[in-house]
Design a protein around this motif. Structure first.
Motif, PDB file in Angstrom:
ATOM      1  N   ALA A 292       0.898  -1.121  -0.009  1.00 32.92           N
ATOM      2  CA  ALA A 292      -0.126  -0.049   0.045  1.00 32.92           C
ATOM      3  C   ALA A 292       1.021   1.292   0.052  1.00 32.92           C
ATOM      4  CB  ALA A 292      -1.066   0.174   1.272  1.00 32.92           C
ATOM      5  N   VAL A 293       0.179   2.327  -0.507  1.00 29.47           N
ATOM      6  CA  VAL A 293       1.078   3.379  -0.628  1.00 29.47           C
ATOM      7  C   VAL A 293       0.016   4.582   0.273  1.00 29.47           C
ATOM      8  CG1 VAL A 293       1.751   5.664  -1.443  1.00 29.47           C
ATOM      9  CG2 VAL A 293       2.079   3.433  -2.645  1.00 29.47           C
ATOM     10  N   MET A 294       0.327   4.804   1.536  1.00 28.79           N
ATOM     11  CA  MET A 294      -0.409   5.679   2.398  1.00 28.79           C
ATOM     12  C   MET A 294      -0.789   7.150   1.839  1.00 28.79           C
ATOM     13  SD  MET A 294      -1.050   2.865   4.138  1.00 28.79           S
ATOM     14  CE  MET A 294      -2.193   3.792   5.702  1.00 28.79           C
ATOM     15  N   LEU A 295      -1.678   7.749   2.209  1.00 30.92           N
ATOM     16  CA  LEU A 295      -1.993   8.953   1.939  1.00 30.92           C
ATOM     17  C   LEU A 295      -0.891  10.129   2.304  1.00 30.92           C
ATOM     18  CD1 LEU A 295      -5.942   9.638   2.963  1.00 30.92           C
ATOM     19  CD2 LEU A 295      -4.827   9.065   0.535  1.00 30.92           C
ATOM     20  N   ASP A 296      -0.023   9.860   3.235  1.00 33.18           N
ATOM     21  CA  ASP A 296       0.942  10.554   3.608  1.00 33.18           C
ATOM     22  C   ASP A 296       2.524  10.266   2.967  1.00 33.18           C
ATOM     23  OD1 ASP A 296       1.599   8.267   5.006  1.00 33.18           O
ATOM     24  OD2 ASP A 296       1.465   9.279   6.936  1.00 33.18           O
ATOM     25  N   GLY A 297       2.241   9.184   2.047  1.00 34.82           N
ATOM     26  CA  GLY A 297       3.258   8.786   1.258  1.00 34.82           C
ATOM     27  C   GLY A 297       4.238   7.748   1.895  1.00 34.82           C
ATOM     28  N   GLU A 298       4.001   7.228   2.857  1.00 45.10           N
ATOM     29  CA  GLU A 298       4.577   6.026   3.626  1.00 45.10           C
ATOM     30  C   GLU A 298       4.145   4.871   2.872  1.00 45.10           C
ATOM     31  OE1 GLU A 298       3.769   5.719   7.885  1.00 45.10           O
ATOM     32  OE2 GLU A 298       5.169   7.683   8.232  1.00 45.10           O
ATOM     33  N   VAL A 299       5.280   3.844   2.835  1.00 42.40           N
ATOM     34  CA  VAL A 299       4.984   2.691   1.764  1.00 42.40           C
ATOM     35  C   VAL A 299       4.948   1.325   2.779  1.00 42.40           C
ATOM     36  CG1 VAL A 299       6.082   1.456  -0.123  1.00 42.40           C
ATOM     37  CG2 VAL A 299       6.168   3.990  -0.149  1.00 42.40           C
ATOM     38  N   CYS A 300       3.858   0.583   2.447  1.00 42.37           N
ATOM     39  CA  CYS A 300       3.686  -0.773   3.179  1.00 42.37           C
ATOM     40  C   CYS A 300       4.049  -1.829   2.440  1.00 42.37           C
ATOM     41  CB  CYS A 300       2.281  -0.750   3.699  1.00 42.37           C
ATOM     42  SG  CYS A 300       1.825   0.530   4.671  1.00 42.37           S
ATOM     43  N   ILE A 301       4.907  -2.722   2.595  1.00 44.89           N
ATOM     44  CA  ILE A 301       5.183  -4.077   1.994  1.00 44.89           C
ATOM     45  C   ILE A 301       5.116  -5.130   2.772  1.00 44.89           C
ATOM     46  CG2 ILE A 301       6.904  -2.518   0.393  1.00 44.89           C
ATOM     47  CD1 ILE A 301       9.094  -4.476   2.147  1.00 44.89           C
ATOM     48  N   PRO A 302       4.655  -6.251   2.368  1.00 44.27           N
ATOM     49  CA  PRO A 302       4.528  -7.679   3.068  1.00 44.27           C
ATOM     50  C   PRO A 302       5.880  -8.029   3.494  1.00 44.27           C
ATOM     51  CG  PRO A 302       4.273  -7.980   0.659  1.00 44.27           C
ATOM     52  CD  PRO A 302       4.218  -6.549   0.854  1.00 44.27           C
ATOM     53  N   TRP A 303       5.863  -8.602   4.900  1.00 41.00           N
ATOM     54  CA  TRP A 303       7.122  -9.287   5.164  1.00 41.00           C
ATOM     55  C   TRP A 303       7.573 -10.375   4.303  1.00 41.00           C
ATOM     56  CZ3 TRP A 303       7.899 -14.190   6.740  1.00 41.00           C
ATOM     57  CH2 TRP A 303       6.438 -14.784   7.020  1.00 41.00           C
ATOM     58  N   GLU A 304       6.563 -11.059   3.735  1.00 35.98           N
ATOM     59  CA  GLU A 304       6.983 -12.247   2.799  1.00 35.98           C
ATOM     60  C   GLU A 304       6.847 -11.643   1.428  1.00 35.98           C
ATOM     61  OE1 GLU A 304       5.937 -16.600   3.172  1.00 35.98           O
ATOM     62  OE2 GLU A 304       4.522 -15.524   3.821  1.00 35.98           O
ATOM     63  N   TRP A 305       7.503 -10.883   0.968  1.00 36.36           N
ATOM     64  CA  TRP A 305       7.284 -10.236  -0.335  1.00 36.36           C
ATOM     65  C   TRP A 305       8.086 -11.310  -1.219  1.00 36.36           C
ATOM     66  CZ3 TRP A 305      12.346  -9.475  -2.493  1.00 36.36           C
ATOM     67  CH2 TRP A 305      13.283  -9.064  -1.578  1.00 36.36           C
ATOM     68  N   SER A 306       7.689 -11.284  -2.707  1.00 33.37           N
ATOM     69  CA  SER A 306       8.427 -12.244  -3.411  1.00 33.37           C
ATOM     70  C   SER A 306       9.406 -11.368  -4.510  1.00 33.37           C
ATOM     71  CB  SER A 306       7.274 -12.973  -4.333  1.00 33.37           C
ATOM     72  OG  SER A 306       6.410 -11.948  -5.107  1.00 33.37           O
ATOM     73  N   TYR A 307      10.216 -12.222  -4.912  1.00 34.45           N
ATOM     74  CA  TYR A 307      11.050 -11.694  -6.019  1.00 34.45           C
ATOM     75  C   TYR A 307      10.548 -11.558  -7.442  1.00 34.45           C
ATOM     76  CZ  TYR A 307      15.156 -12.522  -2.618  1.00 34.45           C
ATOM     77  OH  TYR A 307      15.979 -12.405  -1.505  1.00 34.45           O
ATOM     78  N   GLY A 308      11.230 -10.608  -8.160  1.00 37.62           N
ATOM     79  CA  GLY A 308      10.649 -10.565  -9.793  1.00 37.62           C
ATOM     80  C   GLY A 308      11.430 -11.669 -10.452  1.00 37.62           C
TER      81      GLY A 308
END
Length: 484
Positions: free
Chosen positions: A468-484
């Motif tokens: 997610a991109v929050m309204l104030d610009g902070e970025v949320c990523i899942p701890w278990e993100w995947s590689y491209g």
């Protein structure tokens, strides 16, 4: 002896029920004026907007909505019982229709004297149709029947499935591709909110200095604009009521979901209440200090009753209010006293349990071993069951506690390294992300630094369970993100 076996059997049945997938916060409604079925029908559109099940990808919003719904249900229940509940201010997260994947908050003040007016007010605040409520007859009537009303209204519709509606948002996406698509927007929002964040820093430092506070904190996930408003409200309160300076000197203040005093002595101010409610609490703080002084003795009594076990609070938990905590301790102390007068501890127990940690929680809480090794015990738990649980989990609890301390040290080292090598302005995690999860995430980020650092330099990053991109610009990523 027979009665004891019956009590034990009944508790085991309750434990089994707690393990079943039952719906939380179920209440029995008897309605005057509006039947429970009419209330359920009227509020169904509201629940489709704010129900926690809709925010599985946003744990912070899910937690706040869940807490607010509990308070709302309690308020409605009192009205239904023809009682006069105190006014309460709540906050709910809802999805932004214009910006996919973004959320905004709506404040709801419950201060109407009747059930009909309250239901009408809820719908109006959330811009939902009130035609159904307006069409219902005004006269009072006896309750038609007792209806079990639960927070989940999806079963009643048969067609609405939040899992399907938001399935697209839950699909895994590789981190690099997601950052490529979203960091431009994040940087724009971050630039716009920068003056607000600077105001927050200045207000925090100024209030700590002028009020002589030990610290000034706030719940995670609180929007920058709303937080600045809270800090400005506290400053205004200080300016108009100089007496609060002497009362608050040497204390800690935390902006949270409720107003009260924490069992550790901190002042908790609800972010959704007006300043007058804050002032009422602050002027009563000297009275609360006398109550607060009873906490160590009550904790010691529980500790002594269980061979010096350490009484503490949950790690990664929001503030627990003093009045609630005292009730939990008193209930368990009484039960343990009765138990020790009749029964002895198992012979396998060591002379001291000081290496173990016990958290005393609400009567509806679980009896379980937390991921950090703490024993979580509801105040309603029968002592024989608690003793059996400690016996069965003693070794595992001690091992988990030792492992946790080791993992925390590793997490701190990786945190500093990751923040430096990726050039992050800010790095934090949700409370629901355990140290082992955070370690795995940070290690993978460091392995991919050469690709990710150009995209994340200067970013404010949250490790959560979703993108997610929050309204104030902070970025949320899942701890278990995947590689491209």
């Amino acid at each position: 002896m027979i009665n004891l076996h019956l009590r034990q059997a009944r508790w085991r049945f309750v434990v089994l029920l707690k393990k079943a997938p039952i719906l939380p916060d179920t209440v029995w409604l008897q309605v005057r004026g509006l039947s429970s079925a009419e209330v359920a029908t009227a509020l169904r559109p509201f629940y489709f907007l704010v129900h926690p099940d809709l925010f599985c990808q946003h744990p912070r919003a899910q937690h706040i909505n869940d807490s607010s719904l509990k308070l709302l249900n309690n308020h409605l229940d009192l009205l239904i019982q023809d009682q006069k509940p105190s006014p309460v201010s709540l906050q709910f997260y809802v999805r932004n229709k214009n910006l996919e994947g973004n959320l905004h908050t709506v404040d709801l003040c419950l201060n109407k004297p009747s059930l009909r007016d309250t239901v009408h007010g809820i719908l109006s605040v959330f811009h939902l149709p009130t035609k159904y409520v307006d069409s219902l007859p005004e006269q009072s009537r006896k309750p038609d029947r007792k209806i079990k009303w639960s927070r989940s209204f999806y079963d009643a519709t048969g067609v609405f499935n939040p899992e399907e509606e938001f399935s697209t948002a839950r699909k895994k996406e590789d981190l690099y591709s997601w950052l490529i698509k979203n960091m431009g927007e994040a940087e724009k929002r971050l630039a716009v909110s920068e003056p607000i964040r600077q105001d927050i820093v200045n207000l925090q430092a100024g209030l700590i200095h002028e009020l002589g506070l030990t610290k000034l904190t706030w719940q995670r996930g609180l929007g920058t604009t709303h937080l600045r408003g809270c800090l400005q409200g506290l400053r205004s309160l200080m300016m108009h009521h100089q007496e609060v300076k002497d009362i608050l000197k040497g204390r800690a203040i935390h902006f949270g979901n409720e107003t009260g005093v924490s069992f550790e002595g901190g002042v908790v101010l609800s972010t959704s209440e007006v300043r007058n409610q804050w002032l009422k609490l602050i002027v009563r703080l000297p009275e609360q200090d006398a109550v607060l002084q009873r906490i160590p003795g009550m904790q010691k009594a529980v500790s002594n009753a269980l061979r010096d076990i350490k009484i503490t609070h949950r790690k990664y938990q929001s503030y627990v209010l003093l009045e609630n905590y005292i009730q939990h301790l008193r209930r368990l102390v009484t039960a343990l006293g009765d138990y020790r007068g009749r029964d002895a501890f198992p012979k396998t127990w060591p002379e001291s349990l000081s290496s173990l940690e016990l958290v005393v929680e609400s009567a509806a809480g679980p009896l379980m071993l937390s991921p950090t090794g703490q024993i979580l015990a509801p105040s309603s738990c029968p002592p024989w069951l608690l003793v059996n649980f400690i016996t069965e989990n003693m070794e595992q609890a001690e091992k988990t506690i030792n492992d946790y301390h080791s993992i925390r040290d590793q997490e701190k080292q990786l945190y500093e390294q990751c923040k430096k090598e990726l050039g992050l302005e800010f790095l934090e995690k949700d409370d629901s992300v355990m140290p082992a999860m955070m370690i795995q995430c940070l290690e993978r980020l460091l392995k991919d630094t050469y690709r990710l650092s150009p995209l994340l330099t200067g970013a404010r990053l949250w490790v959560t369970h979703y993108y997610a991109v929050m309204l104030d610009g902070e970025v949320c990523i899942p701890w278990e993100w995947s590689y491209g």
